[in-house]
Design a protein around this motif. Structure first.
Motif, PDB file in Angstrom:
ATOM      1  N   LEU A 115       0.805  -1.217   0.000  1.00  0.00           N
ATOM      2  CA  LEU A 115       0.000   0.000   0.000  1.00  0.00           C
ATOM      3  C   LEU A 115       0.841   1.272   0.000  1.00  0.00           C
ATOM      4  O   LEU A 115       0.460   2.259  -0.634  1.00  0.00           O
ATOM      5  CB  LEU A 115      -0.973  -0.010   1.175  1.00  0.00           C
ATOM      6  CG  LEU A 115      -1.998  -1.151   1.157  1.00  0.00           C
ATOM      7  CD1 LEU A 115      -2.974  -1.011   2.306  1.00  0.00           C
ATOM      8  CD2 LEU A 115      -2.737  -1.240  -0.165  1.00  0.00           C
ATOM      9  N   ALA A 116       1.979   1.269   0.646  1.00  0.00           N
ATOM     10  CA  ALA A 116       2.813   2.473   0.718  1.00  0.00           C
ATOM     11  C   ALA A 116       3.402   2.862  -0.636  1.00  0.00           C
ATOM     12  O   ALA A 116       3.587   4.039  -0.925  1.00  0.00           O
ATOM     13  CB  ALA A 116       3.928   2.290   1.741  1.00  0.00           C
ATOM     14  N   THR A 117       3.685   1.868  -1.485  1.00  0.00           N
ATOM     15  CA  THR A 117       4.358   2.147  -2.760  1.00  0.00           C
ATOM     16  C   THR A 117       3.482   1.876  -3.979  1.00  0.00           C
ATOM     17  O   THR A 117       3.806   2.317  -5.075  1.00  0.00           O
ATOM     18  CB  THR A 117       5.624   1.288  -2.893  1.00  0.00           C
ATOM     19  OG1 THR A 117       5.231  -0.100  -2.967  1.00  0.00           O
ATOM     20  CG2 THR A 117       6.578   1.511  -1.741  1.00  0.00           C
ATOM     21  N   GLY A 118       2.425   1.101  -3.795  1.00  0.00           N
ATOM     22  CA  GLY A 118       1.582   0.715  -4.924  1.00  0.00           C
ATOM     23  C   GLY A 118       2.153  -0.433  -5.733  1.00  0.00           C
ATOM     24  O   GLY A 118       1.548  -0.873  -6.713  1.00  0.00           O
ATOM     25  N   GLU A 119       3.319  -0.931  -5.330  1.00  0.00           N
ATOM     26  CA  GLU A 119       3.957  -2.029  -6.065  1.00  0.00           C
ATOM     27  C   GLU A 119       3.070  -3.265  -6.016  1.00  0.00           C
ATOM     28  O   GLU A 119       2.620  -3.675  -4.955  1.00  0.00           O
ATOM     29  CB  GLU A 119       5.327  -2.339  -5.453  1.00  0.00           C
ATOM     30  CG  GLU A 119       6.071  -3.436  -6.158  1.00  0.00           C
ATOM     31  CD  GLU A 119       7.439  -3.705  -5.553  1.00  0.00           C
ATOM     32  OE1 GLU A 119       8.220  -4.402  -6.206  1.00  0.00           O
ATOM     33  OE2 GLU A 119       7.725  -3.222  -4.442  1.00  0.00           O
ATOM     34  N   GLU A 120       2.816  -3.864  -7.187  1.00  0.00           N
ATOM     35  CA  GLU A 120       2.029  -5.086  -7.248  1.00  0.00           C
ATOM     36  C   GLU A 120       2.951  -6.270  -7.475  1.00  0.00           C
ATOM     37  O   GLU A 120       3.832  -6.229  -8.338  1.00  0.00           O
ATOM     38  CB  GLU A 120       0.975  -5.042  -8.351  1.00  0.00           C
ATOM     39  CG  GLU A 120       0.088  -6.267  -8.299  1.00  0.00           C
ATOM     40  CD  GLU A 120      -1.145  -6.149  -9.175  1.00  0.00           C
ATOM     41  OE1 GLU A 120      -1.305  -7.018 -10.046  1.00  0.00           O
ATOM     42  OE2 GLU A 120      -1.924  -5.202  -8.984  1.00  0.00           O
ATOM     43  N   LEU A 121       2.749  -7.298  -6.687  1.00  0.00           N
ATOM     44  CA  LEU A 121       3.591  -8.485  -6.713  1.00  0.00           C
ATOM     45  C   LEU A 121       2.707  -9.707  -6.917  1.00  0.00           C
ATOM     46  O   LEU A 121       1.520  -9.679  -6.619  1.00  0.00           O
ATOM     47  CB  LEU A 121       4.360  -8.591  -5.396  1.00  0.00           C
ATOM     48  CG  LEU A 121       5.153  -7.339  -5.005  1.00  0.00           C
ATOM     49  CD1 LEU A 121       5.593  -7.408  -3.555  1.00  0.00           C
ATOM     50  CD2 LEU A 121       6.346  -7.175  -5.917  1.00  0.00           C
ATOM     51  N   LYS A 122       3.301 -10.783  -7.396  1.00  0.00           N
ATOM     52  CA  LYS A 122       2.563 -12.030  -7.605  1.00  0.00           C
ATOM     53  C   LYS A 122       3.143 -13.102  -6.709  1.00  0.00           C
ATOM     54  O   LYS A 122       4.329 -13.090  -6.402  1.00  0.00           O
ATOM     55  CB  LYS A 122       2.637 -12.442  -9.070  1.00  0.00           C
ATOM     56  CG  LYS A 122       1.973 -11.440  -9.993  1.00  0.00           C
ATOM     57  CD  LYS A 122       2.129 -11.844 -11.435  1.00  0.00           C
ATOM     58  CE  LYS A 122       1.462 -10.811 -12.343  1.00  0.00           C
ATOM     59  NZ  LYS A 122       1.580 -11.184 -13.756  1.00  0.00           N
ATOM     60  N   GLY A 123       2.289 -14.058  -6.308  1.00  0.00           N
ATOM     61  CA  GLY A 123       2.786 -15.108  -5.444  1.00  0.00           C
ATOM     62  C   GLY A 123       1.781 -16.206  -5.195  1.00  0.00           C
ATOM     63  O   GLY A 123       0.800 -16.353  -5.920  1.00  0.00           O
ATOM     64  N   ALA A 124       2.051 -16.965  -4.146  1.00  0.00           N
ATOM     65  CA  ALA A 124       1.170 -18.045  -3.705  1.00  0.00           C
ATOM     66  C   ALA A 124       0.800 -17.770  -2.256  1.00  0.00           C
ATOM     67  O   ALA A 124       1.627 -17.291  -1.482  1.00  0.00           O
ATOM     68  CB  ALA A 124       1.872 -19.393  -3.827  1.00  0.00           C
TER      69      ALA A 124
END
Length: 111
Positions: free
Chosen positions: A31-40
């Motif tokens: 939320l602080a950076t808006g970075e979207e990541l993918k995972g399990a």
């Protein structure tokens, strides 16, 4: 558990409407950076590691980010399997690796 080679962002669960416990392909947004990541993600009670209380654990792929105290929004993309216990830690680690491979394919991530 970073001790078994899969570091996770761990979240306690309060009252909420939840999907079935299980393993999911998921995305996470810092939320602080808006970075979207993918995972399990594992949503459940961690049957091999008491005490039995609901938790969400998300392993984000290909990142080396300190998420301690970070606010992360998690979205489930696809349910991969049910939560279950394994006969050994080695069997659990092997299944986590297999789940991560399936989640990568579902999310369109490189292997």
């Amino acid at each position: 558990c970073s001790e078994i080679g899969y570091p996770t962002a761990n979240m306690e669960l309060g009252p909420y409407l939840r999907p079935r416990f299980g393993i999911y392909a998921a995305t996470g947004r810092v939320l602080a950076t808006g970075e979207e990541l993918k995972g399990a993600a594992s949503l459940g009670v961690r049957p091999m590691f008491g005490p039995a209380q609901g938790r969400l654990e998300v392993h984000l792929f290909d990142v080396d980010v300190d998420l301690y105290d970070a606010e992360v929004s998690v979205a489930f993309v696809a349910r991969l399997r049910e939560e279950r216990s394994f006969p050994s830690l080695e069997a659990l680690v092997a299944q986590i690796g297999a789940d991560a491979e399936v989640a990568r394919r579902v999310l369109g991530c490189p292997p």
